[in-house]
Each structure stands twice: as C-alpha cells, then as structure tokens.
Scaffold this active site. Sequence first.
Site, short mmCIF file in Angstrom:
data_model
loop_
_atom_site.label_atom_id
_atom_site.label_comp_id
_atom_site.label_asym_id
_atom_site.label_seq_id
_atom_site.Cartn_x
_atom_site.Cartn_y
_atom_site.Cartn_z
N PHE A 1 0.82 -1.22 -0.32
CA PHE A 1 0.06 -0.11 -0.22
C PHE A 1 1.13 1.13 -0.15
O PHE A 1 1.62 1.08 0.93
CB PHE A 1 -1.06 0.07 0.73
CG PHE A 1 -2.00 -0.91 1.42
CD1 PHE A 1 -2.83 -0.95 0.93
CD2 PHE A 1 -1.11 -2.04 1.76
CE1 PHE A 1 -3.85 -1.93 0.55
CE2 PHE A 1 -1.86 -3.40 1.88
CZ PHE A 1 -3.56 -3.75 1.36
N LYS A 2 1.06 1.97 -1.24
CA LYS A 2 1.08 3.06 -1.28
C LYS A 2 0.38 4.64 -0.30
O LYS A 2 -0.49 4.51 -1.39
CB LYS A 2 1.73 3.44 -2.78
CG LYS A 2 2.75 4.68 -2.79
CD LYS A 2 3.29 5.37 -4.20
CE LYS A 2 4.01 6.45 -4.07
NZ LYS A 2 3.76 7.16 -5.86
N ILE A 3 0.47 5.02 0.73
CA ILE A 3 -0.74 5.74 1.17
C ILE A 3 0.50 7.20 1.28
O ILE A 3 1.74 7.85 1.86
CB ILE A 3 -0.49 5.38 2.38
CG1 ILE A 3 -1.24 4.22 2.81
CG2 ILE A 3 -1.57 6.62 2.96
CD1 ILE A 3 -2.34 4.04 1.91
#
Length: 303
Positions: free
Chosen positions: A164-166
């Site tokens: 997950f690239k937040i």
Amino acid sequence: MAKYSGIWPVAPVAFNDDGSLDLEGNRRILDCMVDQGVDGICILANFSEQFLISDAERETLTRLSLEHVAGRVPVIVTISHFATPIVVERARLARDLGAAMVMIMPPYHGALLKGTAEQTYEQFAEVSKVGLPIMIQDAPLSGVDLPVPLLVRMANEIEQVKLFKIECPRAAAKLRALIEAGGDAIEGPFDGEEAITLLADLDAGATGTMTSAMIADQIKPVLTHWAAGDRAAATAAYARILPAVNHENRQCGFLSAKAVMVEGGVIRSDFSRHPIPPLHPATRAMLLDLVRPLDPIALRWGK
C-alpha cells in the site's frame, strides 16, 4: 527489515528536445538508479509522466526497463487505467517480462468518473488473478476515496494485494490505522510524495518509501537508521535532506529529478511534453543550490 521495505523510487522518463523518447537516456536513468543503491524501481508512475505518453510508448518503456534492469533490482510496473480489461492486459505484460509487482490507482477518469468501492475491489480482484503482488496507490490524483476498511478487506480477501502506497493528506494517521486494522495482511506499508512526510510515516509503521529518483541515495540512510532502531540518526539524516525534498515536492514536482540528472550528465534534456511548462530558471537554480551540498549520485553520475 520487512519483506517489502526500503526505497523504491520512480524512474523519470527521458525525452529528447523534440519530444521523442530518448531510449538511451532512459537506460542511463535506470543504471543511475541502480548505482544509487535503491531497493527497487517503479516505472510508468505519475512521476514518470505516464499521462504524457502513448500506449505504444508505455509498452516500449515497459520492455526497455525490464530488459535493461535485468533483475539487478526488482521492478514495479504501474498499470493504472479506468478500464479493467486494459489494467489486466498491462499486468500480464508486466508479468511476462519479469516484473516483481504492479502498482495500481483505483479506477478513475477525470474529475467525475470514479469507480465505486465495489468496482475498485472487483478491478483489483481481476488483476490478482494474473499472479503478481499488487501495490495499491492511494493518491490524491485519482480523487477516489479508499477508506481503511476497504483497504483491509482487499488485503484479507484478494490474494495478491500486499502493498500500500499511502500518499493522501495525513498519510501517517492512515498508515497507522491501516496497520492496526490489517495486521499481518499489510505486508508492505509504504509512503510516497517524495518523502515529504517520511519521518512521521516511519513512526506510523511504514516499512518503505517511493520517492523520486533525484536523491534516493541520500534519502535511503533515513530508512536504514530507522530500521536499525537509531531514531536520532534517522532524524538527523532526514533534517539534512528535507530542504531539497520540500522544494521538490512544493515547487518542482516530477521535473526535479530530470533537472538534476541533466546537471549530472545522466540525460541530455529535461524536456516535458506540452501542456507541462518547463521549470522557471530561478526555481531550477534554487533546486540545484539545495541539492549540491548533498552530493547525490545523480548530480555527478555522468561526469
């Protein structure tokens, strides 16, 4: 270190001054990134100007990148598109060429055409069948809301959703909530946005970051010190690079890495296609003034 960790910068795309792809320049960018000591490379992302290249050029760059990197570091291929069949086709090409994983934004087209939570789930589930690990890119550019319960549901129910690239506002708070709610299903919590919130995001539990390729070798020590438990050294390393990162994030955007790479002899041109304007000379000059004291590899690689 976690299974998915470290610094995975986005490779910029080199154009010639006439706007055509500079294929040799793109190979040199990849070599420079490997020499920066990166843990992986992401291609065809927003900082690769993916919205300025044709479908044929996208395929050319996918093939060129994976063939040229040749396993020296893992490569993640961005495959975002509104149409699920096109996303799946891109995922298959990435898999067949040896990509380590794919990154996808939720389905959107323009400001008003956005996938619902269920449509987003369904698209990622279809891509999962291709068999590559998936990084979900939670970026403001899509305008699609990805609440933590939806992300956790996808992590638990869709086999290949692992990373997950937040990079939404208050990324640290969302990363912390995601990790707390998802537990072991959240195998790779990353941040983005050129590392502008990296220290807070590491404190929230991020294991990796996806920056630009401008000063990746200078950002990496922040993660290395943090992983070793040396919070003071990580903070000092972050303070050292923050003025350059801030100028990149707030003033230059995706043109910054190419400006530094031109100065360092990596590529010949920092051209970007219309309607993107070039950096103002004063903005570019300040960028270089902030980067030079850091002595990054990109600023001297080709000299």
